[in-house]
Structures are given as structure tokens and as C-alpha cells.
Design an enzyme around this catalytic site. Structure first.
Site, short mmCIF file in Angstrom:
data_model
loop_
_atom_site.label_atom_id
_atom_site.label_comp_id
_atom_site.label_asym_id
_atom_site.label_seq_id
_atom_site.Cartn_x
_atom_site.Cartn_y
_atom_site.Cartn_z
N ARG A 226 0.86 -1.17 0.00
CA ARG A 226 0.00 0.00 0.00
C ARG A 226 0.90 1.23 0.00
O ARG A 226 2.08 1.17 0.34
CB ARG A 226 -0.88 0.02 1.26
CG ARG A 226 -2.02 -0.97 1.17
CD ARG A 226 -2.80 -1.00 2.47
NE ARG A 226 -3.62 0.19 2.68
CZ ARG A 226 -4.31 0.42 3.79
NH1 ARG A 226 -4.28 -0.46 4.79
NH2 ARG A 226 -5.04 1.50 3.92
N HIS A 227 0.32 2.37 -0.34
CA HIS A 227 0.99 3.66 -0.22
C HIS A 227 1.34 3.91 1.26
O HIS A 227 0.78 3.26 2.16
CB HIS A 227 0.03 4.75 -0.70
CG HIS A 227 -1.32 4.62 -0.05
ND1 HIS A 227 -1.57 5.09 1.22
CD2 HIS A 227 -2.44 3.97 -0.45
CE1 HIS A 227 -2.81 4.78 1.55
NE2 HIS A 227 -3.37 4.09 0.57
N ASN A 233 -6.03 8.63 5.97
CA ASN A 233 -5.84 7.41 6.79
C ASN A 233 -5.76 7.79 8.27
O ASN A 233 -6.30 7.09 9.14
CB ASN A 233 -4.54 6.67 6.45
CG ASN A 233 -4.56 5.97 5.11
OD1 ASN A 233 -3.57 5.94 4.40
ND2 ASN A 233 -5.70 5.38 4.75
N ARG A 275 -1.30 9.66 -3.22
CA ARG A 275 -0.60 8.95 -2.13
C ARG A 275 0.28 7.81 -2.64
O ARG A 275 1.30 7.48 -2.03
CB ARG A 275 -1.60 8.47 -1.07
CG ARG A 275 -2.75 7.60 -1.54
CD ARG A 275 -3.80 7.54 -0.43
NE ARG A 275 -4.95 6.66 -0.67
CZ ARG A 275 -6.04 7.00 -1.36
NH1 ARG A 275 -6.11 8.16 -1.95
NH2 ARG A 275 -7.05 6.14 -1.45
N GLU A 295 -7.97 3.17 -5.97
CA GLU A 295 -8.71 2.47 -4.92
C GLU A 295 -10.18 2.29 -5.29
O GLU A 295 -10.72 3.05 -6.12
CB GLU A 295 -8.57 3.24 -3.58
CG GLU A 295 -9.24 2.61 -2.36
CD GLU A 295 -8.85 1.13 -2.12
OE1 GLU A 295 -8.89 0.31 -3.07
OE2 GLU A 295 -8.56 0.79 -0.96
N HIS A 361 -3.55 0.23 -3.28
CA HIS A 361 -4.48 0.50 -2.17
C HIS A 361 -5.03 -0.82 -1.62
O HIS A 361 -4.97 -1.85 -2.30
CB HIS A 361 -5.63 1.36 -2.67
CG HIS A 361 -5.16 2.59 -3.38
ND1 HIS A 361 -5.00 3.78 -2.73
CD2 HIS A 361 -4.79 2.79 -4.67
CE1 HIS A 361 -4.56 4.69 -3.60
NE2 HIS A 361 -4.43 4.11 -4.77
O1 F6P Z 1 -9.22 2.62 4.50
C1 F6P Z 1 -8.33 2.60 3.46
C2 F6P Z 1 -8.98 2.03 2.21
O2 F6P Z 1 -8.01 1.95 1.21
C3 F6P Z 1 -10.19 2.87 1.70
O3 F6P Z 1 -9.84 3.93 0.85
C4 F6P Z 1 -11.02 1.80 1.03
O4 F6P Z 1 -12.35 2.19 0.83
C5 F6P Z 1 -10.86 0.66 2.00
O5 F6P Z 1 -9.52 0.71 2.46
C6 F6P Z 1 -11.12 -0.69 1.38
O6 F6P Z 1 -11.24 -1.65 2.41
P1 F6P Z 1 -12.66 -2.26 2.77
O7 F6P Z 1 -13.12 -2.92 1.49
O8 F6P Z 1 -12.36 -3.23 3.86
O9 F6P Z 1 -13.59 -1.17 3.19
#
Ligand code: F6P
Length: 408
Positions: A226-227, A233, A275, A295, A361
Site C-alpha cells: 500500500r501507499h 488514513n 498517495r 482504490e 491500495h
Molecule cells: O481505508 C483505506 C482504504 O483503502 C479505503 O480507501 C477503502 O475504501 C478501503 O480501504 C477498502 O477496504 P474495505 O473494502 O475493507 O472497506
């Protein structure tokens, strides 16, 4: 029905080729790719049937076509695997891969007819290779670790396996147009140096061909990260396009040092969000931004925290909890959408022969990770991909070996 096809998909892929020509490697890769895309796919490997039912200590004499007892036992195993394959296709399977030598014209005609009788489409994939170096490498990498040769002296095992190949060679008939009248086939010569395609028809077979055109056997590691931490965050907010926090910037430096020490000069891909590009900036190698690596789009929830979503849109929150794979954020994406847009990324990552690093991401990396470690996407959707950690996937004979490096 396959996830991207308007038609019902029922395809049997029949592998053809002498031992140690990479059939199992190809079969497993194809199965992994199609399952990842959402097709119910399964490999039926005759060797597994033989080992499970007859034990694993068969020396080359067993495979000699003049050995009547061996012939009978081997055709029973072929029959058992094919029978299970056909049953599976009748009970919801979408793609079955019949992983066996299928070395004679007669055998292939019989397998194909039995599939056609049940309304199943058939594509043969033949792997031909006469390059002794590739065959030798294949024997040493995959056969010596097979239960068939457990505990045996490696040179003795290689000699036995070569004798086994010679038995098959004595009866082997390569696929020809005459042999496969009307049949669809893809012939891969010397691991893709030459590819011959015959009467390929349909969306899924074309997708299969595209995938095979990009496969190779060069072993190289893949690094997923990940970044560095972003300012969103820090607040527990999802999505957005925030810059790195001070801790995130420190990770970018640490990652650059890590890559320098690896001395591999990987090909680096990032998303188009700042990021990831900021994380790649200190690296000694250039990075290519790719929108498909952005993402998951959280739509109307973008920029919110999970507790805000739960409080303000409880139905949405619960719907996602219930079916994280298929749930689509209003005006955003589902994981299935993410997987569909990552298909060209997988093709490109397969095509690349250099070590690779993907800086992306959480959701996107879960999807890529599922593909590389051969897990159903459902099984990794709740798995944490921690910040500031590099997931190293080193190539093993059929699977990657994973190591995690936490850098700061
Ligand atoms: O929280 C960081 C992140 O990269 C968000 O931008 C993204 O929506 C999420 O993680 C994805 O994870 P999950 O599918 O568990 O919500």
C-alpha cells in the site's frame, strides 16, 4: 453464468502434451485466472487420481505402453477423472480443465465427443517443447518435488522421469487439423515462441487465448505494498485523494531504501492517486501510474469514516457487511467491479518478465493478492493489508512463497 458473458459458459479445456511440457503449470494458471474472474473453474489432474487411488511409487515401467496392467490402470484413472469432470460440469461447473497427456488422436476424439454430447464446448491446449534446457528445468523444478519421487536420489529420479517421457513419446501424436476436425485448439510451441490457433470461437476462449499469449515461465518476484499513510488514513476516512502524512513520507523513504538494497530494479506501477505516486517518488526507478490501480470507488461514501457510514446509512453499511464481494457503493464500485477492471493489470503483470512492484491500495491489493496466492476473492476481502508493509511473493514451482517486510 460467467460474470462478464451474456451467454451461459460451459467450457472444457483439454490439455495435450508430453510430460514435463508445463501442462499442469498452464492448467493451474488458467484455472486461477478464470476463478478469480468469477467463473466456477476446476482442474482434474490424472496424476492426482493415480496418486490418490494407486499410491505414488510408480516407476517408469508403469507408463510403458507395452505394460498391459499399467495401461489398464492408467485408463481407469483417466476415466475416473473424466467422469468426475463431466459430473461436475452437470452440477454447476462452468470451466473444467482436464489435465492429462491426452497423447493420442483416438483418446482426444473420445474425450471431445463425450463433452460435445453433453453440450459442452471444448478447447484443446497443446504444449509442445523440444528445448532440452526447458524440459530439464521443468523436470528439476516440478517433478523432483512431486510425491512420485519423495525420498529418491535426484539424479535417479530425473533418469526415471526421462524414461517415463520416452514411453509417452513412443505413442505421442501431436494435434493436427486432421486429427481435430472442427475442433478448437491452441498450440503453444516452446512456451509461447510460436502459438497456433485453430477454430477458436467465443468470448471465453478468446479471453483464454489472450491470457496464454502473455504467460511465460521466467521466475521473478512480485512486491505488493500500500501507499504510505495518508492524511485521510490518519482520520480513518476512506477513499479521497489525500497526500502522505509525515509517517507516510517516512515509509516512502524506507521503501526506497528497501528497493535499493534488493538491487533488482523492479518495474513499478502505482495508481493515479497522489498517495501512491508520492510513495514511489523517492525510488531509484521510475514508476508508471495506472488508473486501473486506483482504490475502490466508495461513491457517496467517499471521504467518510466507517462509523459515519454505519450511523448515517445503516442499510448501506449492513448490505456491505452481508456481501462485501458484490455490494456496490451507490455511485461507486463493488469488489467485483474492481476485479473486472484489474483484468488488464493481471495480464500486464503476467507479461512482464522483470521483478515487479505494485504500490496501490487496500481493496485493489486484496484483489491482486487473491489472484497471486490462488484464493477466492471472497476469502481475502476481510484480510487486512497493513500500511507500511511490503508483501513479497517469491516464485516457487507452482505457487508463490510469501514474506512480509514491515519497514517502519
Ligand atoms: O481505508 C483505506 C482504504 O483503502 C479505503 O480507501 C477503502 O475504501 C478501503 O480501504 C477498502 O477496504 P474495505 O473494502 O475493507 O472497506
Amino acid at each position: 453464468m460467467g460474470p462478464n458473458s451474456p451467454h451461459s459458459t460451459r467450457l472444457v479445456i483439454v490439455m495435450v502434451g508430453l510430460p514435463a511440457r508445463g501442462k499442469t503449470y498452464i492448467a493451474r494458471k488458467v484455472a486461477r485466472f478464470l476463478s478469480w474472474l468469477g467463473y466456477r473453474t476446476r482442474v482434474f489432474n490424472i496424476g492426482d487420481y493415480r496418486r490418490a487411488r494407486l499410491g505414488s511409487k510408480h516407476r517408469h515401467e508403469f507408463f510403458d505402453p507395452r505394460n498391459a496392467e499399467g495401461n489398464r490402470a492408467r485408463s481407469e484413472m483417466a476415466e475416473a477423472a473424466l467422469g468426475d469432470l463431466l459430473t461436475w460440469m452437470e452440477t454447476g461447473g462452468e470451466v473444467a480443465i482436464y489435465d492429462a497427456t491426452n497423447s493420442t488422436h483416438k483418446r482426444r476424439v473420445s474425450v471431445r465427443n463425450r463433452c460435445l454430447d453433453r453440450g459442452l464446448q471444448v478447447v484443446f491446449i497443446e504444449s509442445l517443447c523440444e528445448d532440452p534446457a526447458i524440459i530439464e528445468a521443468n523436470i528439476r523444478e516440478t517433478k523432483l518435488t512431486s510425491p512420485d519421487y519423495a525420498g529418491m536420489d535426484p539424479d535417479e529420479a530425473v533418469a526415471d522421469f526421462r524414461a517415463r517421457i520416452a514411453h509417452y513419446e513412443s505413442v505421442y501424436q501431436p494435434l493436427t487439423d486432421a486429427d481435430a476436425e472442427g475442433a478448437s485448439y491452441i498450440k503453444l510451441i516452446d512456451v509461447g515462441r510460436v502459438v497456433v490457433v485453430h477454430r477458436l470461437d467465443g468470448y471465453l476462449p478468446a479471453k483464454l487465448l489472450f491470457y496464454l499469449l502473455n504467460l511465460h515461465v521466467v521466475r521473478r518476484p512480485i512486491y505488493l505494498t500500500r501507499h504510505g499513510e495518508s492524511t485521510l488514513n490518519q482520520d480513518g476516512r476512506i477513499g479521497g485523494d489525500a497526500p502522505l502524512s509525515p509517517a507516510g513520507t517516512r515509509y516512502a523513504q524506507a521503501l526506497a531504501e528497501f528497493v535499493e538494497l534488493l538491487d533488482l530494479k523492479p518495474e513499478v506501477f502505482t495508481s493515479t492517486l497522489q498517495r501512491t505516486m508520492q510513495t514511489a517518488a523517492p525510488l531509484c526507478v521510475p514508476a508508471t501510474p495506472w488508473r486501473a490501480l486506483d482504490e475502490i470507488d466508495a461513491g457517496i461514501c467517499d471521504g467518510m469514516t466507517y462509523s459515519e457510514i454505519a450511523a448515517q446509512m445503516p442499510h448501506e453499511f449492513e448490505a456491505r457487511q452481508r456481501d462485501k464481494l458484490r455490494y456496490r457503493y451507490p455511485r461507486g464500485e463493488s469488489y467485483q467491479d474492481v476485479i473486472a477492471r484489474l483484468e488488464p493489470v493481471i495480464i500486464e503483470l503476467e507479461r512482464q518478465r522483470r521483478p515487479l512492484m505494485v504500490i496501490a491500495h487496500q481493496a485493489v491489493l486484496r484483489a491482486l493478492y487473491a489472484y497471486f496466492i490462488d484464493k477466492a476473492p471472497e476469502d481475502v476481502l476481510r484480510m487486512e493489508i497493513p500500511l507500511h508493509t511490503v508483501i513479497q511473493l517469491a516464485p516457487g514451482p507452482y505457487a508463490f512463497v510469501e514474506t512480509r517486510h514491515t519497514l517502519v
